[in-house]
Design an enzyme around this catalytic site. Structure first.
Site, short mmCIF file in Angstrom:
data_model
loop_
_atom_site.label_atom_id
_atom_site.label_comp_id
_atom_site.label_asym_id
_atom_site.label_seq_id
_atom_site.Cartn_x
_atom_site.Cartn_y
_atom_site.Cartn_z
N HIS A 289 0.84 -1.21 0.00
CA HIS A 289 0.00 0.00 0.00
C HIS A 289 0.87 1.25 0.00
CE1 HIS A 289 -3.53 2.50 1.28
NE2 HIS A 289 -2.55 3.23 1.82
N GLU A 290 1.86 1.29 0.88
CA GLU A 290 2.72 2.48 0.96
C GLU A 290 3.60 2.62 -0.28
OE1 GLU A 290 1.92 4.59 3.05
OE2 GLU A 290 0.69 3.28 4.30
N GLU B 183 -6.21 7.07 -0.77
CA GLU B 183 -6.17 5.75 -0.12
C GLU B 183 -6.88 4.69 -0.97
OE1 GLU B 183 -4.53 4.92 2.54
OE2 GLU B 183 -3.88 6.93 3.08
N HIS C 187 1.68 4.40 -2.89
CA HIS C 187 1.72 5.87 -2.80
C HIS C 187 2.98 6.43 -3.47
CE1 HIS C 187 -1.81 6.67 -0.43
NE2 HIS C 187 -1.44 5.88 0.56
#
Length: 200
Positions: free
Chosen positions: A127-128, A177, A131
């Site tokens: 997930h990070e 998100e 980003h």
């Protein structure tokens, strides 16, 4: 579980329409570029690192080697050649984030690590990384600064209409998100693991 490497995948593949729309609205605000430039110049890359890693330990082969190995696995699955630095911050808050201007890095809070198993940690790292691959880090760094310090606490932004920027930035922050939850699912390639991570 065998994961399929996503060779040369583009962040457009997981970009959520709500994320794209909110970012376009944010960039359309008069003075947007000036505010971003001023905040980034005031804190700088070094200042951001001090702000977010003052109580953190850098992940590597000798410190948190399991996390270091997970980062390698995620980078290989997502076919991302630039290895970001990763840190573990000693705090009970259950959170993780990717921040930075020129060289984004990942911070995992110890409170989060205590809750998650190995695959769920891989999901959060993916997930990070999503980003970072999506180019979110600069705006998310500014959003976190806004949420912790507040724009009114930044005197160099005097005489700029800040409320529309702040509202649009926080709106985009939440919508970004959605995109990176999709990136995380691609990185883990296991719906049940993703569901467990969300429930925790």
């Amino acid at each position: 579980m065998t994961r399929i490497p996503l060779t040369q995948i583009s962040s457009v593949a997981w970009e959520h329409p709500a994320d794209r729309a909110a970012l376009n609205a944010l960039r359309a605000i008069p003075g947007f570029d000036e505010i971003v430039r001023k905040v980034a110049a005031f804190f700088g890359e070094r200042g951001v690192r001090h702000l977010f890693t003052a109580n953190a330990v850098r992940v590597g082969p000798t410190q948190f080697p399991e996390l270091d190995a997970l980062l390698t696995e995620v980078l290989e699955t997502m076919d991302w050649p630039e290895r970001p630095e990763m840190y573990v911050s000693q705090t009970p808050l259950v959170n993780a984030f990717a921040v930075g201007f020129d060289k984004p890095f990942i911070v995992m809070n110890s409170g989060l690590l205590e809750l998650l198993d190995r695959d769920e940690r891989r999901f959060i790292i993916a997930h990070e990384l999503g980003h970072i691959m999506s180019g979110h880090s600069t705006y998310r760094t500014i959003a976190i600064i806004v949420m912790t310090v507040g724009l009114s606490g930044l005197p160099f932004l005097a005489n700029i209409a800040l409320f529309p920027f702040q509202m649009a930035l926080l709106e985009w922050y939440r919508k970004s998100e959605l995109s990176c939850d999709r990136a995380a699912l691609l990185g883990i390639q296991d719906v049940q693991t993703a569901q467990r991570a969300f429930l925790k």
